[in-house]
Design a protein around this motif. Structure first.
Motif, PDB file in Angstrom:
ATOM      1  N   PRO A  44      -4.203   3.968   4.330  1.00 30.76           N
ATOM      2  CA  PRO A  44      -4.370   3.938   2.878  1.00 30.76           C
ATOM      3  C   PRO A  44      -5.848   3.865   2.533  1.00 30.76           C
ATOM      4  O   PRO A  44      -6.617   3.222   3.239  1.00 30.76           O
ATOM      5  CB  PRO A  44      -3.670   2.640   2.464  1.00 30.76           C
ATOM      6  N   LEU A  63      -5.436   5.082  -4.388  1.00 35.43           N
ATOM      7  CA  LEU A  63      -5.009   3.735  -4.736  1.00 35.43           C
ATOM      8  C   LEU A  63      -5.803   3.148  -5.901  1.00 35.43           C
ATOM      9  O   LEU A  63      -5.443   2.123  -6.443  1.00 35.43           O
ATOM     10  CB  LEU A  63      -5.150   2.825  -3.515  1.00 35.43           C
ATOM     11  N   TRP A 104      -6.456  -4.124  -1.586  1.00 36.71           N
ATOM     12  CA  TRP A 104      -6.360  -2.666  -1.562  1.00 36.71           C
ATOM     13  C   TRP A 104      -7.339  -1.995  -2.510  1.00 36.71           C
ATOM     14  O   TRP A 104      -7.432  -0.769  -2.543  1.00 36.71           O
ATOM     15  CB  TRP A 104      -4.928  -2.207  -1.847  1.00 36.71           C
ATOM     16  N   ASN A 105      -8.019  -2.790  -3.298  1.00 35.93           N
ATOM     17  CA  ASN A 105      -9.040  -2.177  -4.149  1.00 35.93           C
ATOM     18  C   ASN A 105     -10.464  -2.471  -3.706  1.00 35.93           C
ATOM     19  O   ASN A 105     -11.359  -1.677  -3.936  1.00 35.93           O
ATOM     20  CB  ASN A 105      -8.842  -2.612  -5.600  1.00 35.93           C
ATOM     21  N   ARG A 135     -18.316  -6.510  -4.579  1.00 39.55           N
ATOM     22  CA  ARG A 135     -17.817  -5.157  -4.809  1.00 39.55           C
ATOM     23  C   ARG A 135     -17.117  -5.010  -6.155  1.00 39.55           C
ATOM     24  O   ARG A 135     -16.975  -3.898  -6.659  1.00 39.55           O
ATOM     25  CB  ARG A 135     -16.822  -4.775  -3.711  1.00 39.55           C
ATOM     26  N   GLN A 148      -8.321  -2.098   9.303  1.00 44.76           N
ATOM     27  CA  GLN A 148      -9.542  -2.581   8.676  1.00 44.76           C
ATOM     28  C   GLN A 148      -9.388  -3.960   8.086  1.00 44.76           C
ATOM     29  O   GLN A 148     -10.361  -4.587   7.692  1.00 44.76           O
ATOM     30  CB  GLN A 148      -9.963  -1.606   7.576  1.00 44.76           C
ATOM     31  N   ASP A 164     -12.088   2.605  12.830  1.00 44.77           N
ATOM     32  CA  ASP A 164     -10.649   2.695  12.660  1.00 44.77           C
ATOM     33  C   ASP A 164     -10.219   4.076  12.195  1.00 44.77           C
ATOM     34  O   ASP A 164      -9.166   4.547  12.529  1.00 44.77           O
ATOM     35  CB  ASP A 164     -10.179   1.642  11.658  1.00 44.77           C
ATOM     36  N   HIS A 165     -11.095   4.691  11.428  1.00 44.03           N
ATOM     37  CA  HIS A 165     -10.742   6.009  10.936  1.00 44.03           C
ATOM     38  C   HIS A 165     -10.570   7.006  12.071  1.00 44.03           C
ATOM     39  O   HIS A 165      -9.738   7.894  12.015  1.00 44.03           O
ATOM     40  CB  HIS A 165     -11.835   6.535   9.994  1.00 44.03           C
ATOM     41  N   HIS A 216     -18.714   0.174   3.056  1.00 39.69           N
ATOM     42  CA  HIS A 216     -18.701  -1.177   3.613  1.00 39.69           C
ATOM     43  C   HIS A 216     -17.927  -1.284   4.922  1.00 39.69           C
ATOM     44  O   HIS A 216     -18.323  -1.992   5.822  1.00 39.69           O
ATOM     45  CB  HIS A 216     -18.102  -2.159   2.609  1.00 39.69           C
ATOM     46  N   GLY A 217     -16.812  -0.600   4.988  1.00 42.09           N
ATOM     47  CA  GLY A 217     -15.943  -0.776   6.147  1.00 42.09           C
ATOM     48  C   GLY A 217     -16.499  -0.093   7.389  1.00 42.09           C
ATOM     49  O   GLY A 217     -17.405   0.735   7.321  1.00 42.09           O
ATOM     50  N   ASP A 218     -15.963  -0.442   8.522  1.00 41.61           N
ATOM     51  CA  ASP A 218     -16.421   0.239   9.722  1.00 41.61           C
ATOM     52  C   ASP A 218     -15.609   1.517   9.895  1.00 41.61           C
ATOM     53  O   ASP A 218     -14.460   1.613   9.496  1.00 41.61           O
ATOM     54  CB  ASP A 218     -16.301  -0.666  10.953  1.00 41.61           C
ATOM     55  N   ILE A 236      -9.166   2.874   0.520  1.00 40.22           N
ATOM     56  CA  ILE A 236      -9.651   1.781  -0.300  1.00 40.22           C
ATOM     57  C   ILE A 236     -10.951   2.249  -0.936  1.00 40.22           C
ATOM     58  O   ILE A 236     -11.844   2.715  -0.243  1.00 40.22           O
ATOM     59  CB  ILE A 236      -9.918   0.540   0.560  1.00 40.22           C
ATOM     60  N   PRO A 237     -11.051   2.158  -2.237  1.00 41.31           N
ATOM     61  CA  PRO A 237     -12.289   2.590  -2.875  1.00 41.31           C
ATOM     62  C   PRO A 237     -13.468   1.796  -2.342  1.00 41.31           C
ATOM     63  O   PRO A 237     -13.342   0.610  -2.054  1.00 41.31           O
ATOM     64  CB  PRO A 237     -12.045   2.287  -4.360  1.00 41.31           C
ATOM     65  N   ASN A 238     -14.577   2.457  -2.208  1.00 42.46           N
ATOM     66  CA  ASN A 238     -15.823   1.811  -1.794  1.00 42.46           C
ATOM     67  C   ASN A 238     -15.845   1.359  -0.349  1.00 42.46           C
ATOM     68  O   ASN A 238     -16.817   0.804   0.098  1.00 42.46           O
ATOM     69  CB  ASN A 238     -16.132   0.574  -2.660  1.00 42.46           C
ATOM     70  N   MET A 239     -14.740   1.570   0.353  1.00 38.64           N
ATOM     71  CA  MET A 239     -14.741   1.083   1.724  1.00 38.64           C
ATOM     72  C   MET A 239     -15.656   1.911   2.616  1.00 38.64           C
ATOM     73  O   MET A 239     -16.104   1.442   3.639  1.00 38.64           O
ATOM     74  CB  MET A 239     -13.318   1.107   2.296  1.00 38.64           C
ATOM     75  N   LEU A 256      -6.345  -3.147 -14.250  1.00 36.10           N
ATOM     76  CA  LEU A 256      -6.323  -3.721 -12.908  1.00 36.10           C
ATOM     77  C   LEU A 256      -6.854  -5.153 -12.859  1.00 36.10           C
ATOM     78  O   LEU A 256      -6.148  -6.042 -12.379  1.00 36.10           O
ATOM     79  CB  LEU A 256      -7.085  -2.796 -11.950  1.00 36.10           C
ATOM     80  N   ALA A 267       0.832  -1.203   0.000  1.00 32.74           N
ATOM     81  CA  ALA A 267       0.000   0.000   0.000  1.00 32.74           C
ATOM     82  C   ALA A 267       0.865   1.250   0.000  1.00 32.74           C
ATOM     83  O   ALA A 267       0.512   2.266  -0.603  1.00 32.74           O
ATOM     84  CB  ALA A 267      -0.919  -0.006   1.206  1.00 32.74           C
ATOM     85  N   MET A 308      -7.118   2.254  -9.398  1.00 28.30           N
ATOM     86  CA  MET A 308      -6.542   2.309 -10.740  1.00 28.30           C
ATOM     87  C   MET A 308      -7.606   1.896 -11.734  1.00 28.30           C
ATOM     88  O   MET A 308      -7.430   1.034 -12.567  1.00 28.30           O
ATOM     89  CB  MET A 308      -5.279   1.463 -10.850  1.00 28.30           C
TER      90      MET A 308
END
Lengths: 557, 668
Positions: A493, A521, B192-193, B205, B74, A506-507, A501-503, A495-498, B216, A405, A523
């Motif tokens: 780092p 990140l 990472w994507n 996703r 995460q 952590d942020h 979805h992500g919690d 992550i697209p779309n996180m 990619l 990353a 591409m």
């Protein structure tokens, strides 16, 4: 109860008893074992009593030591140091057991030095005062010097002197830097202090940071050892007695990597970010270089020593990825390396004790006569290779994930180390363990005895525990490492779309710094040629970090 | 089905008992434990499969989370198992064929001193393989992936006193590691994507994150394919598999034919939704598959070691599977994976039976005429050969035909499709030839070595019964995937809703509606990007099928003429094309090439690094500095000796420096 003081100084007390009480050599080793066992038992309460989920220092002890200079006896542990303290107390036992029959001459001073060494190492990890840290850092050199110089192999003097001078050179720079820090702090606050937690608040300009970082980083780089400061290591390892090698690889090297996490990153964030390319590239070189050189070594111990250069490269790369995956991986890899390489040296020591040679060509077919040894050796070898299910994999994977990353190419190049590790370890294993026995002397080697089983078994258990269920270890270090990232000012780092979805929890631990779209990140861009698109995906963390500047400090005259 | 998560742990328990108790567990019991844990696992798998089948299609995916494994920020990966259409099929193949091979091994390894160690390894392998096919995320798959690699290493080098065996084991591990390098990097890109490594989440996703055909997904697919070329022995990393024949023969059957080597195919079927977004990469996969199928078949033509013939045949058949994958025909690939598991396991076990009977002679030139001595082995071996050659009604015919048809009509391959079809068809011709040649040299003709022939005997029933069962499977197994135009295709009905994947897959979904209810494509629209095939052309399929059959029969007859009717001709053939023969006999000299271009330079470079860079340059600098310092030191302080005083001086100097700074600093 001052637990940390107890853990730190119990070995020293043991050493004094060994030194001054009249007893047989069996008494020496018995007392040494008892001391390390008690110390480890005491240290275990750190593991159970440690409060996870906070970055605060725990078990803190603070006394004034040299009040005139603001030097304090300040101890404490957090998620970064606790595991290293436990590693030191744990490997202390292994070290004594490994010397049980191997060391016969001058046992009194041998075990005394071994215990003093442990005090020095533990002290390094628990010190929260720059000066105190320095004292332990230096103090630990003396017993190590003697352990290599007196109980070492043929070229022990050369190795000892080399070890000593190399490390001394780095330490002196560190000494200058720490005094400079204290003085700067005094100028800014009017209070004289070497207390790390207070020094953390010192404001330094970019220029100052770079110089101080360089001084500290060099001292630590030598200890790690980071390529190209590694040439003391193979000599020291080859000449050191088994216990010396175990402690050297298991704990001493971690003092360097620990130093980066504890001092360089939080104290000099801007310089850290600026140094990422240099250190990351040296780490990657170390990973590959160490592995390649390890491959052609005729001496097993030297092979393991060069493999340490490679493994420590992983640790450094993880730390300087400056994201939580890399840092956790690097931290875990420190422990892993202590366990796995410690075990490797232990096992090599076992056959050395039987055959008095470490040259690969003098072995071959050992599996036939020492099947139990073969199983242990195989497990440890696989752990060193980083096979999933063993501890090595978890650490290496996180390091590489984090490095990838930070900069894709660091990740790609470092991952080749995974291939090379298999090459040098399996080739060595084949030549030592497989085939038919070619040398008569090997035909009636004895398999592991009970003491050896007892010595190696805990290491094997750790290898699998950390590989299969690393959660307790990761949980322990999590909060402190996140705090380090906050101190360095690094955003995780993206992550697209996180976001969907992500919690988000952590942020919240980070000061999130918006990143340029170019450095994102993703591409997804399909318009570019494949290579160009791959390049654009690079995340330049340093750009993000550089935008977060500490207040410029007052310049010294 | 609540218990499906137990499946992988049963072999693990077997491994632990036999591994830890290797000194205490009696031999008979060790064998019994090892076989029964796999047998029970198979029984549970069948039960869980039937239960899964009774569920509506949309619900046929069950996840069981065991415990959280790695967490960092995460990043979060669980040890969790997935039970769905694909994993259930794979688990049944692994445990079913695995069980038969375990039982067979009881006979084959009976007199080996490493009997218990062998079964411990075999159980460990089964455990790792089950992790691979049951893991619900890429990382757990990777654990199994490397785990089977380890077991392969251990079992290839099982007879560890033989240098050739341990060399082969090491080679297998290292070559596979090169592939794993790709898998690791592929996982990094995926994580990472998409922010996840869990299959369900990644595939969910993927459509939002990746653009089909962009760099990619192409990079990810190619990186994973690198892994597959290692594990599944494709160009350019296939070189380890022929050497792997150093291991005990049942190991070759289980690991290097039926299960482990198909892991790459499984990976591509599992992640078909993701990989189908990279048509360029799939083209590469198809081309590599076809070339591998062709090249390995050419080498198989001239091998004299019976196991090596089968090894190259395996490489070649795996090539077909990747040809199918690259054509977008994932289900056909899995179908061929299954039939191949049956007939190749059968062939390997049959060869093991022959080898055992001939006192561990593997050279076919010393065999011959064994048909009458070993009726069961020879009959079952011939059934396996017919299946491999692609003779109708035998299992291999249906699956290979489906692959070739899909290659010809694949939408992704376009004009290249027919070219690859030709390559595949030529490989099929050679397949029929080499396996007939092997049958002829082994079971027909005159005995070449009288002593071996006299001692030869049929194997005990513990070995022949598995052969018979596999022979039955190799015969009827193909009917699970009869051609689409016959309207009912079990494989497609079952896997279609999960994998989709164009071609027959897309049709399979449609046809599924005939017998199943409510088919839905769970995978993220692979048929949109993947093998969007032209309208199903029954006439074309029948024509192509006819050609396949003709090719197979021609190959068989040709070889029969040369090796049974006129054995002299075969020798003459080699002599007629000396250059070609030398090339094939030397296996295209790929090993030699790798050795000269990769191994030797790396070792040489490493030696240079060590002896010159490290010892002379870096250390020279250090020692030079040291000498310089000592020079200065002795000039300044002539009366100095020993190091401790030096040290004390240094400390003293340090202390003075500190005080100086503090005092001076404090003064300001």
């Amino acid at each position: 109860m001052p637990v940390l003081s107890l853990i730190t100084f119990l070995p020293l007390i043991g050493a004094l008893l060994i030194w001054f009480l009249p007893m047989s050599s069996k008494g020496h080793r018995g007392l040494a074992l008892l001391t390390t066992l008690v110390t480890f038992a005491v240290s275990l309460q750190l593991w159970f009593g440690f409060e996870r989920g906070t970055a605060d220092f725990q078990y803190v002890e603070k006394l004034a030591w040299i009040p005139d200079f603001g030097v304090s006896y300040h101890l404490g542990i957090d998620g970064i140091s606790i595991l290293l303290v436990l590693l030191s107390t744990f490997l202390g036992i292994i070290g004594v057991l490994a010397s049980w029959t191997a060391v016969e001459k001058r046992t009194k001073s041998y075990y005394a030095f071994l215990l003093v060494l442990q005090t020095g190492m533990t002290g390094v990890f628990v010190s929260l005062d720059l000066f105190l840290f320095y004292v332990f850092w230096e103090a630990m050199l003396i017993p190590m010097y003697f352990l290599i110089g007196i109980w070492g192999g043929e070229r022990r003097l050369y190795a000892a002197v080399k070890f000593f001078l190399y490390t001394m050179f780095g330490s002196l720079l560190m000494l200058v830097a720490l005094i400079y820090l204290a003085v700067t702090y005094y100028q800014q606050t009017g209070v004289m202090s070497f207390d790390l937690l207070e020094i953390y608040s010192v404001a330094l300009g970019r220029e100052q940071q770079l110089w101080l970082f360089a001084a500290y980083a060099l001292a630590f780089a030598i200890k790690v050892p980071l390529f190209p400061f590694h040439t003391w290591l193979p000599d020291a390892h080859v000449e050191a007695p088994t216990a010396g090698s175990i402690i050297l690889a298991g704990v001493l090297l971690k003092m360097g990597t620990y130093g980066y996490v504890r001092f360089c990153l939080p104290l000099f964030p801007e310089a850290t970010v600026a140094a990422v390319p240099v250190i990351a590239i040296l780490s990657v070189i170390g990973i590959i270089y160490g592995a390649l050189v390890a491959m052609v070594q005729p001496d097993i111990k030297k092979l393991v020593a060069y493999s340490s250069v490679s493994h420590l490269g992983f640790v450094m790369l993880g730390v300087f990825a400056l994201n939580i995956q890399g840092l956790q991986g690097g931290m875990l890899q420190m422990i892993n390396h202590g366990v796995s390489t410690g075990a490797l040296f232990l096992l090599v020591g076992m056959i050395y004790e039987r055959r008095h040679t470490r040259l690969i060509e003098n072995f071959g077919g050992i599996t036939k006569v020492m099947p139990a040894f073969a199983v242990c050796f195989l497990i440890v070898t696989l752990s060193s290779i980083g096979l999933p299910g063993t501890n090595g994999f978890v650490g290496e994977f996180l390091v590489l994930l984090g490095a990838f990353a930070a900069n894709k190419w660091y990740g790609v190049l470092a991952t080749t180390g995974v291939i090379l590790a298999a090459c040098y370890m399996l080739w060595m294993f084949q030549r030592v363990m497989f085939g038919v026995i070619k040398h008569k002397e090997n035909e009636d080697l004895k398999d592991l005895n009970l003491r050896e089983w007892i010595t190696v078994l805990p290491l094997l258990i750790l290898i699998f525990w950390m590989g299969i269920y690393p959660k307790p270890f990761l949980d322990t270090m999590d909060a402190s490492l996140k705090n380090v990232l906050v101190q360095v000012g690094q955003a995780p780092p993206q992550i697209p779309n996180m976001d969907t979805h992500g919690d988000h929890d952590d942020h919240s631990d980070y000061r999130v710094i918006p990143m340029d779209d170019d450095t994102n990140l993703v591409m997804i861009d399909s318009g570019k040629a494949p290579d160009a698109t791959l390049m654009s995906q690079e995340t330049e963390l340093k750009d993000a970090g550089a935008s977060n500047e500490n207040a410029p400090g007052e310049e010294m005259e | 089905m609540d218990l499906f998560w137990l499946i992988p742990f049963l072999p693990l328990i077997g491994f632990l008992i036999n591994g830890i108790g290797i000194k205490w567990v009696p031999k008979q019991l060790a064998g019994l434990i090892a076989c029964s844990v796999v047998g029970i696992a198979f029984a549970i798998a069948v039960g869980a499969f039937l239960e899964l089948r009774s569920l509506p299609v949309a619900d046929r995916s069950v996840t069981h989370v065991m415990f959280p494994w790695i967490m960092a920020g995460q990043f979060n990966v669980n040890v969790a198992f997935l039970w769905d259409q694909l994993s259930s099929v794979m688990v049944m193949i692994v445990t079913g064929v695995g069980f038969l091979i375990h039982v067979y091994s009881l006979g084959y390894m009976k007199n080996d001193p490493g009997f218990k160690r062998y079964f411990a390894y075999l159980n460990l392998f089964t455990f790792a393989m089950l992790l691979l096919v049951m893991g619900d995320n890429f990382l757990l798959l990777f654990v199994g992936w490397e785990g089977v690699g380890l077991c392969s290493y251990l079992l290839i080098g099982f007879w560890y006193q033989k240098d050739s065996a341990t060399d082969a084991g090491k080679k297998a591990f290292i070559v596979n590691r090169i592939g794993d390098f790709g898998v690791l990097l592929g996982m990094f890109l995926v994580y990472w994507n998409t922010g996840s490594l869990t299959f369900v989440e990644v595939f969910e996703r993927a459509p939002a994150v990746f653009i089909a055909g962009a760099a990619l997904p192409t990079a990810i697919t190619l990186l994973f394919f690198l892994g597959a070329t290692g594990k599944s022995a494709q160009l350019p990393l296939y070189v380890w598999l022929p050497d792997a024949m150093e291991g005990p023969t049942p190991v070759s059957a289980l690991i290097h034919a039926a299960t482990m080597v198909t892991a790459g195919v499984y990976l591509f079927a599992r992640a078909s939704g993701l990989f189908a977004m990279a048509p360029d990469a799939m083209m590469v996969v198809a081309i590599v598959g076809a070339l591998t199928a062709f090249m390995a078949a050419t080498i198989g033509l001239v091998q004299n070691d019976i196991k090596r013939v089968l090894a190259y045949s395996t490489v070649s058949q795996l090539g077909y599977m990747f040809l199918a994958v690259g054509s977008g025909a994932y289900i056909a690939a899995i179908f061929h994976l299954m039939t191949h598991a049956f007939f190749k396991a059968l062939l390997f076990l049959g060869s093991g039976s022959v080898i055992e009977a001939c006192h561990h002679e593997q050279d076919m030139r010393k065999m011959g005429g064994l048909r009458k001595k070993m009726p069961i082995t020879s009959t079952t071996f011939m059934i396996g050969s017919l299946a491999l050659a692609g003779v109708p009604i035998f299992a291999g015919f249906f699956s290979k035909d489906e692959i070739l048809y899909n290659t010809f009509t694949s939408g992704t391959l376009g004009a290249i499709g027919p070219v690859l079809w030709v390559i595949g068809a030529l490989a099929a011709l050679m397949t029929a030839f080499y396996i007939t040649r092997a049958v002829a040299m082994t079971f027909y003709g005159e005995p070449k070595d009288k002593e071996i022939h006299d001692h030869a005997h049929e194997s005990p029933s513990v070995m022949t019964v598995p052969l018979m069962i596999l022979a039955v499977a190799s015969t009827v197994g193909g009917f699970l995937g009869i051609p689409i135009f016959m309207k009912y295709n079990v494989m497609h009905n079952w896997l279609g809703p999960l994998i989709g994947g164009g071609g027959h897959g897309a049709h399979g979904g449609d046809h599924g509606a005939v017998t199943e209810h409510g088919t839905t494509h769970l995978a993220a629209g692979p048929s949109d990007h993947g093998g969007g095939h032209a309208e199903h052309n029954v006439t074309l399929e029948v024509i192509l099928m006819g050609i396949s059959v003709a090719i197979a029969l021609f190959g068989i007859v040709w070889a029969w003429q040369n090796y049974v009717k006129h054995p002299k001709r075969a020798e003459a053939m080699g002599a007629r094309f000396p250059g070609l023969y030398k090339l094939l006999d030397g296996k295209w000299f790929v090993d030699e090439f790798y050795n000269a271009v990769i191994v030797v330079p790396i070792v040489g470079f490493s030696k240079f690094l060590w002896t010159v860079v490290d010892s002379e340059f870096v250390d020279g600098l250090v020692n030079g500095t040291g000498k310089l310092m000592r020079g200065i030191g002795s000039a300044l302080r002539p009366v100095q000796s020993g190091l401790t005083p030096n040290y004390a001086t240094a400390i003293l100097v340090g202390a003075i420096v500190i005080m100086g700074y503090v005092v001076l600093g404090g003064a300001r």
